[in-house]
Each structure stands twice: as structure tokens, then as C-alpha cells.
Design a protein around this motif. Structure first.
Motif, PDB file in Angstrom:
ATOM      1  N   ASN A  90       0.814  -1.213   0.000  1.00  0.00           N
ATOM      2  CA  ASN A  90       0.000   0.000   0.000  1.00  0.00           C
ATOM      3  C   ASN A  90       0.852   1.269   0.000  1.00  0.00           C
ATOM      4  O   ASN A  90       0.304   2.371  -0.028  1.00  0.00           O
ATOM      5  CB  ASN A  90      -0.945   0.010   1.206  1.00  0.00           C
ATOM      6  N   ALA A  91       2.165   1.128   0.042  1.00  0.00           N
ATOM      7  CA  ALA A  91       3.061   2.290   0.039  1.00  0.00           C
ATOM      8  C   ALA A  91       3.080   2.925  -1.349  1.00  0.00           C
ATOM      9  O   ALA A  91       2.675   2.317  -2.347  1.00  0.00           O
ATOM     10  CB  ALA A  91       4.474   1.867   0.430  1.00  0.00           C
ATOM     11  N   SER A  92       3.596   4.137  -1.407  1.00  0.00           N
ATOM     12  CA  SER A  92       3.692   4.841  -2.689  1.00  0.00           C
ATOM     13  C   SER A  92       4.728   4.176  -3.593  1.00  0.00           C
ATOM     14  O   SER A  92       5.626   3.463  -3.122  1.00  0.00           O
ATOM     15  CB  SER A  92       4.097   6.300  -2.458  1.00  0.00           C
ATOM     16  N   LYS A  93       4.613   4.432  -4.871  1.00  0.00           N
ATOM     17  CA  LYS A  93       5.582   3.905  -5.842  1.00  0.00           C
ATOM     18  C   LYS A  93       6.984   4.403  -5.499  1.00  0.00           C
ATOM     19  O   LYS A  93       7.962   3.654  -5.562  1.00  0.00           O
ATOM     20  CB  LYS A  93       5.174   4.336  -7.259  1.00  0.00           C
ATOM     21  N   GLY A  94       7.095   5.674  -5.106  1.00  0.00           N
ATOM     22  CA  GLY A  94       8.397   6.234  -4.742  1.00  0.00           C
ATOM     23  C   GLY A  94       9.034   5.499  -3.573  1.00  0.00           C
ATOM     24  O   GLY A  94      10.231   5.226  -3.573  1.00  0.00           O
ATOM     25  N   HIS A  95       8.217   5.180  -2.575  1.00  0.00           N
ATOM     26  CA  HIS A  95       8.730   4.444  -1.425  1.00  0.00           C
ATOM     27  C   HIS A  95       9.184   3.047  -1.850  1.00  0.00           C
ATOM     28  O   HIS A  95      10.251   2.585  -1.437  1.00  0.00           O
ATOM     29  CB  HIS A  95       7.676   4.347  -0.326  1.00  0.00           C
ATOM     30  N   LEU A  96       8.383   2.389  -2.660  1.00  0.00           N
ATOM     31  CA  LEU A  96       8.763   1.054  -3.134  1.00  0.00           C
ATOM     32  C   LEU A  96      10.040   1.103  -3.971  1.00  0.00           C
ATOM     33  O   LEU A  96      10.865   0.191  -3.904  1.00  0.00           O
ATOM     34  CB  LEU A  96       7.612   0.423  -3.920  1.00  0.00           C
ATOM     35  N   ASP A  97      10.217   2.173  -4.748  1.00  0.00           N
ATOM     36  CA  ASP A  97      11.475   2.357  -5.493  1.00  0.00           C
ATOM     37  C   ASP A  97      12.653   2.389  -4.522  1.00  0.00           C
ATOM     38  O   ASP A  97      13.689   1.759  -4.754  1.00  0.00           O
ATOM     39  CB  ASP A  97      11.451   3.656  -6.307  1.00  0.00           C
ATOM     40  N   ASP A  98      12.507   3.138  -3.420  1.00  0.00           N
ATOM     41  CA  ASP A  98      13.579   3.237  -2.423  1.00  0.00           C
ATOM     42  C   ASP A  98      13.875   1.882  -1.783  1.00  0.00           C
ATOM     43  O   ASP A  98      15.043   1.504  -1.611  1.00  0.00           O
ATOM     44  CB  ASP A  98      13.210   4.246  -1.338  1.00  0.00           C
ATOM     45  N   VAL A  99      12.832   1.156  -1.414  1.00  0.00           N
ATOM     46  CA  VAL A  99      13.015  -0.167  -0.814  1.00  0.00           C
ATOM     47  C   VAL A  99      13.691  -1.098  -1.813  1.00  0.00           C
ATOM     48  O   VAL A  99      14.603  -1.852  -1.456  1.00  0.00           O
ATOM     49  CB  VAL A  99      11.676  -0.754  -0.319  1.00  0.00           C
ATOM     50  N   ASP A 111       6.368  -1.405 -12.812  1.00  0.00           N
ATOM     51  CA  ASP A 111       5.183  -0.809 -12.208  1.00  0.00           C
ATOM     52  C   ASP A 111       5.106  -1.268 -10.743  1.00  0.00           C
ATOM     53  O   ASP A 111       5.925  -2.066 -10.282  1.00  0.00           O
ATOM     54  CB  ASP A 111       3.917  -1.143 -12.993  1.00  0.00           C
ATOM     55  N   LYS A 112       4.133  -0.752 -10.028  1.00  0.00           N
ATOM     56  CA  LYS A 112       4.033  -1.006  -8.601  1.00  0.00           C
ATOM     57  C   LYS A 112       3.904  -2.504  -8.283  1.00  0.00           C
ATOM     58  O   LYS A 112       4.567  -3.016  -7.389  1.00  0.00           O
ATOM     59  CB  LYS A 112       2.848  -0.222  -8.030  1.00  0.00           C
ATOM     60  N   GLY A 113       3.060  -3.196  -9.033  1.00  0.00           N
ATOM     61  CA  GLY A 113       2.883  -4.633  -8.804  1.00  0.00           C
ATOM     62  C   GLY A 113       4.162  -5.423  -9.045  1.00  0.00           C
ATOM     63  O   GLY A 113       4.490  -6.341  -8.281  1.00  0.00           O
ATOM     64  N   GLU A 114       4.886  -5.067 -10.091  1.00  0.00           N
ATOM     65  CA  GLU A 114       6.161  -5.740 -10.375  1.00  0.00           C
ATOM     66  C   GLU A 114       7.177  -5.466  -9.271  1.00  0.00           C
ATOM     67  O   GLU A 114       7.947  -6.352  -8.895  1.00  0.00           O
ATOM     68  CB  GLU A 114       6.710  -5.273 -11.722  1.00  0.00           C
ATOM     69  N   LEU A 115       7.174  -4.239  -8.761  1.00  0.00           N
ATOM     70  CA  LEU A 115       8.088  -3.889  -7.670  1.00  0.00           C
ATOM     71  C   LEU A 115       7.808  -4.716  -6.424  1.00  0.00           C
ATOM     72  O   LEU A 115       8.738  -5.253  -5.804  1.00  0.00           O
ATOM     73  CB  LEU A 115       7.947  -2.408  -7.315  1.00  0.00           C
ATOM     74  N   VAL A 116       6.537  -4.805  -6.050  1.00  0.00           N
ATOM     75  CA  VAL A 116       6.164  -5.579  -4.863  1.00  0.00           C
ATOM     76  C   VAL A 116       6.646  -7.017  -5.018  1.00  0.00           C
ATOM     77  O   VAL A 116       7.270  -7.579  -4.112  1.00  0.00           O
ATOM     78  CB  VAL A 116       4.647  -5.514  -4.599  1.00  0.00           C
TER      79      VAL A 116
END
Length: 133
Positions: A90-99, A111-116
């Protein structure tokens, strides 16, 4: 304090350990010593922390990390939904980029789903490596 918690939590900050242990104690009083108590403790931890590599880090914002965690009990037991394995989906895309960068993933063109999904896999690899040590 860290001997009686799962290894990923033992490698985390004191607040993560306290959150897990306090919730587990309470859940064991309510449900007995078993899977339900441990699931409850993890659910509580996922509201305040997210899994990054082989440990848990405090989240920027408290709340459920994925659709499964958002259901609460007993709905979560009756209606399984995909879980993000501790990743704050549920975090922002930017936060997931950092993680992603923290765990060695280049987030460009994801995309967000691929990042997760990529972070989940990187976390699992990091945890497996840490447990072999």
C-alpha cells in the motif's frame, strides 16, 4: 529478548521485537499457543513495520500492508487474498522504489505490482542467506 522470536524479527529493531512479542502474548491468552496466535502477531507487526531484506523496518505510515492484512480476523482466515509477504504493497511507488534499491533491485521500468513482487523475492533470498549463516 530475541531468542524466542522468528529470525527475521530478531534481526530487527527493538520496537519490532516488542510489538511481535506483546501481541503474541495477548493472542496466546485469547487463542492458545498455535498458528492463530502467531498469525495475529505477524499481522500486528505488518501494521507498523515492513520487511526489507532479512529484517523488519518501521513503516512511514501505520496501517495494513496488503489486501489480506486489511481484512482483519476472522475474515482473513475465511477469505484468503494475496499477501505481500511483509512488503508494504500500500506504500507509494516512490517508497517502493527506495526499498527496491535497498534490496539491490533497479526499479526503473517496473510498475508497482512488479516492484512488490521483486521485493518479495529479494527479501526471501536475503532471509534464506541470513538463516544459512
Amino acid at each position: 529478548m530475541r531468542d524466542d522470536v522468528p529470525s527475521t524479527i530478531a534481526r530487527s529493531d527493538d520496537k519490532a521485537v516488542r510489538t511481535y512479542k506483546k501481541t503474541l502474548e495477548s493472542a496466546e491468552e485469547s487463542y492458545g499457543d498455535g498458528e492463530r496466535a502467531h498469525r495475529t502477531a505477524y499481522a500486528s507487526l505488518k501494521h507498523t513495520h515492513e520487511k526489507v531484506g532479512d529484517h523488519w523496518e518501521p513503516k512511514e505510515h501505520k496501517g495494513p500492508s496488503d489486501p489480506q492484512a486489511a481484512q482483519g480476523t476472522p475474515a482473513s482466515r475465511n477469505r484468503d487474498r494475496p499477501t505481500a509477504q511483509g512488503v508494504d504493497a500500500n506504500a507509494s511507488k516512490g517508497h517502493l522504489d527506495d526499498v527496491a534499491r535497498k534490496v539491490g533491485i533497479d526499479p526503473e521500468n517496473m510498475d508497482k505490482g512488479e516492484l512488490v513482487e521483486a521485493i518479495e523475492k529479494a527479501n526471501a533470498r536475503a532471509t534464506a542467506r541470513a538463516r544459512r549463516k
